[in-house]
Structure formats: structure tokens, C-alpha cells
Enzyme design. Structure first.
Site, PDB file in Angstrom:
ATOM      1  CD  GLU A  83       1.646 107.477  -8.360  1.00 29.44           C
ATOM      2  OE1 GLU A  83       1.994 107.372  -9.549  1.00 29.44           O
ATOM      3  OE2 GLU A  83       2.272 108.136  -7.512  1.00 29.44           O
ATOM      4  CB  SER A  99       4.954 111.316  -8.476  1.00 32.03           C
ATOM      5  OG  SER A  99       4.185 110.170  -8.764  1.00 32.03           O
ATOM      6  CG  HIS A 106       3.455 103.457  -7.799  1.00 33.93           C
ATOM      7  ND1 HIS A 106       4.343 102.522  -8.286  1.00 33.93           N
ATOM      8  CD2 HIS A 106       4.055 104.668  -7.974  1.00 33.93           C
ATOM      9  CE1 HIS A 106       5.419 103.139  -8.729  1.00 33.93           C
ATOM     10  NE2 HIS A 106       5.262 104.438  -8.568  1.00 33.93           N
ATOM     11  CG  ASP A 108       0.784 111.718  -9.699  1.00 32.49           C
ATOM     12  OD1 ASP A 108      -0.102 111.157 -10.388  1.00 32.49           O
ATOM     13  OD2 ASP A 108       1.659 111.068  -9.087  1.00 32.49           O
ATOM     14  CG  HIS A 109       1.824 111.033 -13.506  1.00 34.31           C
ATOM     15  ND1 HIS A 109       1.696 109.707 -13.872  1.00 34.31           N
ATOM     16  CD2 HIS A 109       2.545 111.035 -12.346  1.00 34.31           C
ATOM     17  CE1 HIS A 109       2.322 108.949 -12.986  1.00 34.31           C
ATOM     18  NE2 HIS A 109       2.831 109.725 -12.042  1.00 34.31           N
TER      19      HIS A 109
END
Length: 664
Positions: free
Chosen positions: A302, A341, A459, A513-514
Site C-alpha cells: 500500500e 489501490s 494507510h 500499488d501507487h
């Protein structure tokens, strides 16, 4: 001249029954204008760097007239039903209700804006709606990082409701109109309709104004500040109806032209595409062969972008990843396709190109018979599983996976005795402990397995166990500390995996994911799309990949390295095939802007004017070129339009008819 007072009196009497509507329209313009002024002052450096302050404020006023016109129009359309002797009182009541609801709505959206900008560097957009599906996660995130703003919003909204109630009551204290007032109001109604329509259209050009009309700078944040948050949100909701078709944004091309351009890419030029109904399906021969195919584990990290990787120009909070990068295939120029995501999931697991709309993980036509690596591998005899520390229903992940090749879905409730649970679920250590136990169990059963392990500790609000890592910065719950913990958990898991029975027979793909919080005053902030990627395992020898690579290239490569030859619709490159020239390109979707990057240059498609230029890797910024590179633009357009076509025609899948392997 002597008739002027009489004309003014006649006009006042004609507009008397619209007084609440006019008051609301005017009050809305004031609120939106003051809010924009404060936002411009807050972002003064970026605003003045992007354009002239007064001009942007004037464009904002124009956008506000559009917004208030949209709010006013529905009520005004029904006005004739009330403008008679019997309906006047009801008309005033309806206007009062409209005043309270409409002004409270735009006030709430404006007060919510700074917190959203701090998170996403844009005004509220489609994410504002999408995240309403997950109130627990969203509220915990807001409370963890924006509790002061939440309280301020509640206070401002309470004051607003109280004041609007008082204003509505005062406006209704005036004596209700007689028959002549209703008649005069009906006469002036067509003029008001014309004025409102003109305000909404805002231009005499062929097309009426929309948010793209007000995108007058190269800074996406400033463009979003020019319009109101209500307008931004409403247009995003409207656009969701057409989100599958990128041609509405970038222009059109025939599918024949699109496919010709795509299939002429260096890594696809020698392939055969036997199906007209599934035009990207081709056979990919594995670069290695084994008596038994290798297991595959994808660890999707994440928000772990290049920002946090020292070797990629970031800060030093990922020492374990740095150590591991010397032991496998390390990607120096890997780029995510998006900023969320589900976009990363779509790119990694389905090798699907990005679109301006929502990820296919959430769209209706891709909920079955849509290609994923899990579907391909399940046909090859693999056991396929998704393991997540949070609630698997988030972003529709569980449903999408279960319908497209994943045989098992494990979430927070499947993690036994977690040592730490935050707003987004169990900690990464708990997640990896569960994954390790699953891999050991499957190894004993001698079943080849494919597992997607999706982390969540990094996150917001960045919750993780205490005393596991030395903090990088204060306070504890910062993104830098959360990344450092995520890296710690990853390193701990890989050390455990190396000592296990499955290490030698497993290929691991570790990828983000990014990146986190994509900011920047560029049309597409390319550097914020750069992410780490690593292919690791007992059979993998160290290697650095210097070519420009996309997330869509990862699984074709890993599947090939695992010894699997198969039919696939994925147009990502198998980098392990040394006989094929590198694709050396990446594609990035940033809102409605699409970037296509190659060593020769960069093309950026926008809803307005397209741009081409080059990417300065030293300065980490896009440098525009006055002369449009038509070849780059054509390649960008073809790859931007193709995924929408494949989605709409349900053509991104391998049909059962294609089961016979060609002569390998």
C-alpha cells in the site's frame, strides 16, 4: 426619466415572489466567492504561479454562476405551477426549503474542501462519493487525521442551518402576494429562465461550459480551485455514467486503427492474434521450463512509492527493500498506472490499461469473464488466493476476485489472534504471518499456488504496532513511520520465507500499488507515479531492469518466469524474453489526463489541448515542446482508447475455445 421609479417599482413587484430564490442565488455566489478567495490565499504561491489572480477569480465567479444556475433551474422550472392565487403560499414554503438545503449543501462542500485538498491535492471529486460506501474506514481515517476539521465542519454547518432558518423566516414575513403579484411573476418567468440558461451555458461556443472549460492552467489543483466543490462533485457523478468510454474525453479512432497501433509495439509485433472477438488474445511462451511450475506470490504494498526508496530518489525508510533489491530483479524505472489501490490491482493482477473512469475492479461488466492472472493460473492447475488484512468488501475487491479466478478470499476475520488491529485492519505482521502459514500448508499438499497479499499498514491514519521500529520522525502516526514499519514487516516475512520449504519453488513479486498523496502542479506529476518493483525467489538471479516499465508488464514476466506458457489478452511485456526488444514505455492516468512516456518523449492527452514533450529525469519534470509529436500522440491515443473498447465489448478475456496450444 420620470418613468424610472415606476419601472423599478413594477420590476420589484414582478420579482417579489422570487425573492427567496434570488436571495439564495446571491448568497451562494458570495459563499463560493469568499471560499475561493480563502483557498487562493492558502495556495497563493501555486495560484499566482499558474495564472493571474484576478483572472482566475473572475473565471471562478463565472463557474459559480453555472453552479447556482444548476441549483436554481429545477425549482424555477416548476414555478408556473405555483404562480396563481392558490399556490403562492406553497411556493414561498418550497423556496424556503430550497434555500436551506441548497446553501447548506454548497457550504458543507466548501468547508470540506481543505481537508480533501490536503489528502488528494484536488477539490472533492468522485472519491468523495465512492468512499461513502465505506463509512467505518472513512470515519476512522478522518477522525485519525482530521478530527479538528470534522469538528469545525460540524460547527460551521450548525451555524449555517440556524442562520438560513432565520433568513427564510424573515423573507416569509413579508405579506404574501395578491393575484396581481402572481400574474406579474408569471410574466417575468420566461426572462428568468433565459437568464438562468445563459448563466449555465456561460458561453456562445458550440458546447456549453463544463469543468474542462475552466481548466485554464497547467496545475490540476489550481484548475480545480477555479470551480466550486459542489460543481466538481456533480460533474464527477455525471461523468460516471460515461466513464467507460475514453473517446468522450480524448477524441475518437476506429478500433482497427487502435489495434494496428497497439500491435505494432515492439514486444507485440511478432505475435499472432487469432480471435476477432478477443482481439488482444495471443499466446505467450514461457522463458523457462520446469518439471513443476513455480508458485507465485504477489505482495502488493500500500502506497509505497519511490518517495520512500532511497535508491529511487526518496528518503531512507525502506532499508529491507534496499537490501532485498540486490538479491532479485530490481526495476529502476517502474511506473504505476494510477493513483489508487484499485487502479494498481487492475494493472498488476489483470495487466489492464488505465482509463479515465473507475477501475474495472468496481465496474459492472468486469465482474465476471474478465481476465486476471488468477484466472489464467487456475486454468493451469494453481490454487489461487487473495489475502488481505482488512475488510475484503472494500473497493469491491472480494467480489471482483471471487468472480474472476480467485478460489479463496481471506480477510481480517480470517486472521487468528492478530497482535494489532487498526482502522484498516490487522497489521502487516499479522497479514504476513497468516500468509506464511497458508504457504506452508499448501506446500505440504504439493499444490502449486498463486497468492495476492495486499498490505494496509501504510494507510492513513497510519496505525501500526508500537516499539517495532525506530521512528523516522514525530509524531508516531506519520506516513514515514508507517512505511518504515511496512518495510520492517516485509523484511521479517522474507527472512521467514527464505527458511521455509516453499522458498526455492516460489517467485515473489513485491510492488507498490501507487505512491502516496500525488501532489504537483503538472498535468501529470510523472515522478509521483514512480514505484519500486522487485522479483525475488530461490530461482531468481540478481538483475537490474533499466528500461521504462509499467505495472502491466509485471505479471506477464512473472508468469513466464514461473514456467507457464498460456493464452493471454494482456498486452504487457514479458521482460524475461530476451529475444524481444523492450517495450520501454509507461502509461499513467491522472484524473482526466493521460500520459504516455517513452525514451523518445512524452505525450499527455487532456480533455482540452494535448501536449507532447520530454521527461527530464534529472529535474524530474515534464518539459513541453511547441511542436506536437504526432506519432507519440497516436500511440497515446490508441492505448488510452483500447481499454474502454475492450471493457465495453467484454473482450478482455480468454475464451474456452482457445485452449489448444500452438507448436511451441
Amino acid at each position: 426619466m420620470s418613468n424610472a421609479p415606476l419601472l423599478i417599482k413594477e420590476l420589484k413587484s414582478s420579482l417579489f415572489l422570487y425573492r427567496t430564490l434570488i436571495a439564495g442565488f446571491s448568497l451562494g455566489l458570495i459563499i463560493l466567492g469568499v471560499s475561493r478567495l480563502l483557498l487562493f490565499i492558502w495556495q497563493f504561491e501555486r495560484v499566482t504561479g499558474a495564472g493571474e489572480f484576478s483572472y482566475l477569480m473572475l473565471m471562478g465567479l463565472r463557474a459559480d454562476v453555472v453552479q447556482m444556475g444548476y441549483l436554481t433551474l429545477p425549482l424555477l422550472l416548476f414555478a408556473p405551477l405555483f404562480l396563481n392565487r392558490w399556490g403562492v403560499r406553497a411556493w414561498q414554503t418550497v423556496q424556503s426549503a430550497w434555500l436551506i438545503i441548497a446553501i447548506s449543501y454548497i457550504t458543507f462542500m466548501e468547508v470540506s474542501t481543505p481537508a480533501f485538498v490536503m489528502q488528494y491535492d484536488l477539490r472533492p471529486n468522485r472519491l468523495f462519493v465512492e468512499y461513502l460506501e465505506y463509512p467505518r474506514e472513512v470515519l476512522s481515517t478522518l477522525w485519525g487525521g482530521f478530527k479538528i476539521w470534522l469538528l469545525l465542519t460540524a460547527v460551521v454547518l450548525s451555524i449555517c442551518l440556524y442562520g438560513l432558518g432565520k433568513l427564510a423566516k424573515r423573507l416569509n414575513q413579508a405579506p404574501y402576494g395578491h393575484k396581481q403579484y402572481a400574474g406579474r411573476a408569471l410574466i417575468v418567468w420566461p426572462l428568468l429562465m433565459v437568464l438562468v440558461f445563459a448563466g449555465i451555458r456561460s458561453t456562445l461556443a458550440h458546447r456549453p461550459a463544463n469543468p474542462a472549460f475552466f481548466a485554464v492552467t497547467s496545475d490540476a489543483l489550481v484548475n480545480s480551485l477555479v470551480i466550486s466543490s459542489a460543481y466538481s462533485l456533480e460533474y464527477a457523478i455525471y461523468s460516471m455514467r460515461h466513464e467507460e468510454n475514453a473517446s468522450r474525453i480524448y477524441g475518437d479512432a476506429s478500433i482497427e486503427e487502435i489495434l494496428k497501433t497497439v500491435k505494432n509495439q515492439p514486444h507485440l509485433a511478432g505475435k499472432e492474434f487469432p480471435s476477432d472477438d478477443y482481439p488482444t488474445v495471443h499466446f505467450n511462451k514461457a522463458s523457462r521450463t520446469f518439471d513443476k511450475p513455480k508458485n507465485i506470490v504477489v505482495i502488493l504494498e500500500e502506497s509505497l512509492g519511490a518517495t520512500f526508496v532511497e535508491d529511487l530518489g526518496g528518503i531512507n525508510v525502506t532499508p529491507n527493500l534496499k537490501r532485498l533489491s540486490k538479491e532479485g530483479w530490481w526495476f529502476q524505472q517502474l511506473y504505476a498506472t494510477g493513483t489508487r489501490s484499485v487502479r494498481g490491482i487492475e494493472a498488476v493482477i489483470s495487466s489492464f490499461l488505465p482509463t479515465p473512469g473507475r477501475s474495472t475492479v468496481k465496474l459492472s461488466l468486469s465482474q465476471q469473464n474478465f481476465y486476471t492472472a488468477a484466472d489464467l493460473l487456475s486454468r493451469e492447475g494453481y490454487f489461487t488466493e487473495f489475502i488481505y488484512g482488512g475488510e475484503t468488501h472494500f473497493d469491491n475487491m472480494g467480489s471482483f476476485f471471487a468472480s474472476n479466478g480467485f478460489q479463496s478470499i481471506l480477510g481480517q476475520s480470517d486472521i487468528d489472534n492478530p497482535k494489532f488491529v487498526g482502522s484498516w485492519g490487522a497489521s502487516d505482521e499479522d497479514l504476513f504471518n497468516t500468509a506464511h502459514k497458508r504457504f506452508e500448508m499448501l506446500t505440504k499438499k504439493e499444490i502449486p499456488f498463486f497468492s495476492l497479499v495486499f498490505t494496509s499498514s501504510n494507510h492513513e491514519p497510519f496505525e501500526f504496532p508500537y516499539n517495532e521500529v525506530e521512528l523516522y520522525s514525530a509524531p508516531k502516526n506519520s506516513v514515514e513511520n508507517a512505511v518504515k514499519y511496512a518495510d520492517f514487516a516485509l523484511g521479517k516475512f522474507i527472512n521467514k520465507a527464505k527458511a521455509s520449504d516453499y522458498w526455492e519453488d516460489t517467485i515473489f513479486l513485491i510492488v507498490a500499488d501507487h505512491d502516496t498523496r500525488v501532489y504537483g502542479n503538472e498535468l501529470v506529476p510523472i515522478q509521483k507515479f514512480r514505484i519500486p518493483g522487485l522479483i525475488l525467489g530461490g530461482s531468481i538471479q540478481p538483475k537490474e531492469i533499466d528500461e521504462i516499465t509499467s505495472q502491466i508488464d509485471l505479471m506477464p514476466t512473472v508468469i513466464s518466469l514461473a514456467g507457464i506458457s498460456a493464452w493471454t489478452p494482456a498486452i504487457g511485456q514479458d521482460i524475461s524474453n530476451d529475444s524481444v526488444p523492450p517495450a520501454n514505455r509507461a502509461m499513467m492516468q491522472f484524473g482526466n489526463n493521460y500520459a504516455w512516456m517513452t525514451p523518445k518523449g512524452v505525450a499527455i492527452l487532456t480533455p482540452g489541448e494535448d501536449k507532447t514533450g520530454r521527461y527530464d529525469f534529472d529535474e524530474r519534470k515534464f518539459v513541453a515542446d511547441q511542436n506536437i509529436n504526432q506519432q507519440l500522440r497516436n500511440e497515446a491515443l490508441a492505448h488510452a482508447l483500447l481499454p474502454s473498447w475492450l471493457y465495453q465489448h467484454r473482450a478482455y478475456f480468454v475464451p474456452e475455445s482457445l485452449t489448444e496450444r500452438p507448436n511451441e
